[in-house]
Design an enzyme around this catalytic site. Structure first.
Site, PDB file in Angstrom:
ATOM      1  N   THR A  58      85.276  76.883  82.830  1.00  0.00           N
ATOM      2  CA  THR A  58      85.368  78.173  82.137  1.00  0.00           C
ATOM      3  C   THR A  58      85.944  78.064  80.730  1.00  0.00           C
ATOM      4  OG1 THR A  58      87.494  78.575  83.249  1.00  0.00           O
ATOM      5  CG2 THR A  58      85.521  79.533  84.254  1.00  0.00           C
ATOM      6  N   TYR A  59      86.159  76.860  80.203  1.00  0.00           N
ATOM      7  CA  TYR A  59      86.632  76.754  78.826  1.00  0.00           C
ATOM      8  C   TYR A  59      85.618  77.385  77.869  1.00  0.00           C
ATOM      9  CZ  TYR A  59      90.476  73.481  79.894  1.00  0.00           C
ATOM     10  OH  TYR A  59      91.617  72.889  80.364  1.00  0.00           O
ATOM     11  N   THR A  60      86.120  78.220  76.967  1.00  0.00           N
ATOM     12  CA  THR A  60      85.297  78.985  76.017  1.00  0.00           C
ATOM     13  C   THR A  60      84.056  79.564  76.698  1.00  0.00           C
ATOM     14  OG1 THR A  60      84.309  76.904  75.212  1.00  0.00           O
ATOM     15  CG2 THR A  60      86.125  77.823  73.936  1.00  0.00           C
TER      16      THR A  60
END
Length: 354
Positions: A61-63
């Site tokens: 879910t990073y960026t």
């Protein structure tokens, strides 16, 4: 001795070789308001790899998924020479409770999504990202082992989880012949040393390589903040920037600025930057395999990589340690004191009496 990115280290008790600084890809993408756009992220990737770096850290879910998508695009035909690390657990679709958590359903779905975004058919390292306090450890370990047996992940690891749960998981994995944990990702820096109480000693004992994130304390150790930020109204405004995240995290304190003072003093003596001193300090811990650097610009990355060349003398280390020291608490302080030595070294007392 000076290090380079191709001074590879073994990750925990595995045979996997990784660079002594990992490139954190949480800055790949601008969806969170402070990251690097595609062109700048590409330059970060290229500069790291061209210097011999092979260890890149991201999460599902990073960026909002852009981190994995960009990393998959950049890896291209160099994929085999890279160690790609990602994570699962955090909520992928708001409103869908099963798109987050440590359970088997989310584990398998998240891994499949990561494989698609990263344009690969296997992950080198998968971390459980955040302990959800509900999923049985047997379910997590069996699911991870199933994915290892399917060839979709090669090694398994954990992050943001109590030490007693990690030790329990490792014991169960060993007893049942499931894939062992090889790494532990924790927040660790001169301003956040609480991992020294249990997490880091546990990792050394159980064969987990420690991968510190936020090794510069959210940028505090670089000197980018001042004591004026302690009272500035603007600094307390939650505006979605990385600065506001740092302020909200409570890391701008008088104690931490005293640590920054010590870092800057040592940096001036060495002709180095505060960031290089902060990173080099974490590298000296024998339990640490590779701090994860979260550079946003090529200039920041170049500065961070300079930490590999920093060497301290005994006095400089002592000053950094003293400025950032924490109490280890019970039972550690008790056992390290005179009372603990009396209890555990009775044989030496008897020998002295003779």
């Amino acid at each position: 001795m000076p290090l380079t990115l191709d001074t590879y280290r073994l990750l925990g008790r595995s045979g996997l070789r990784v660079s002594p600084l990992a490139l954190g890809a949480a800055t790949f993408g601008t969806e969170w308001g402070w990251g690097a756009g595609p062109a700048e992220a590409r330059e970060l990737f290229d500069r790291y790899v061209e210097r011999g770096g092979n260890f890149i850290d991201t999460a599902s879910t990073y960026t909002d998924g852009s981190s994995e998508r960009l990393l998959g695009e950049f890896a291209g035909d160099r994929r085999e020479s890279l160690v790609l690390s990602t994570k699962y657990t955090t909520l992928r679709r708001p409103g869908d409770p099963n798109s987050g958590g440590s359970h088997r359903k989310n584990l398998f779905a998240s891994v499949e999504s990561s494989l698609r975004r990263l344009r690969t058919d296997y992950l080198d390292l998968l971390h459980l990202h955040v302990w959800d306090s509900t999923t049985p450890v047997e379910e997590i370990l069996r699911g991870m082992d199933d994915l290892v047996r399917q060839g979709k992940i090669l090694y398994v690891a954990v992050s943001n989880i109590p030490a007693w749960q990690v030790s329990r998981m490792q014991a169960i994995a060993d007893l049942r012949g499931w894939s062992p944990l090889v790494a532990l990702q924790i927040e660790y820096s001169l301003i956040e040393r609480s991992g020294e109480r249990d997490l880091i000693p546990m990792a050394r004992e159980l064969g987990l390589g420690v991968l510190p994130f936020s090794p510069l304390g959210g940028g505090v150790l670089t000197g980018k903040y001042s004591r004026a930020d302690l009272t500035s109204a603007d600094s307390r405004t939650a505006d979605g920037t990385r600065r506001s995240v740092t302020v909200a995290g409570g890391t701008l304190t008088e104690r931490n600025f005293a640590i920054v003072d010590a870092v800057q003093e040592v940096a001036a003596e060495l002709g180095r930057t505060p960031a290089q001193v902060g990173l080099a300090w974490t590298l000296r811990n024998p339990a640490v395999t590779a701090p994860v650097v979260g550079a946003r610009t090529p200039a920041q990355l170049a500065d961070n990589l300079g930490a590999l060349e920093v060497d301290f003398d005994a006095d400089q280390l002592a000053r950094l340690d003293a400025a950032s020291a924490i109490g280890l608490g019970i039972p550690h302080d008790l056992l390290a004191g005179d009372f603990g030595r009396t209890l555990t070294r009775g044989d030496l007392t008897i020998e002295t009496r003779r």
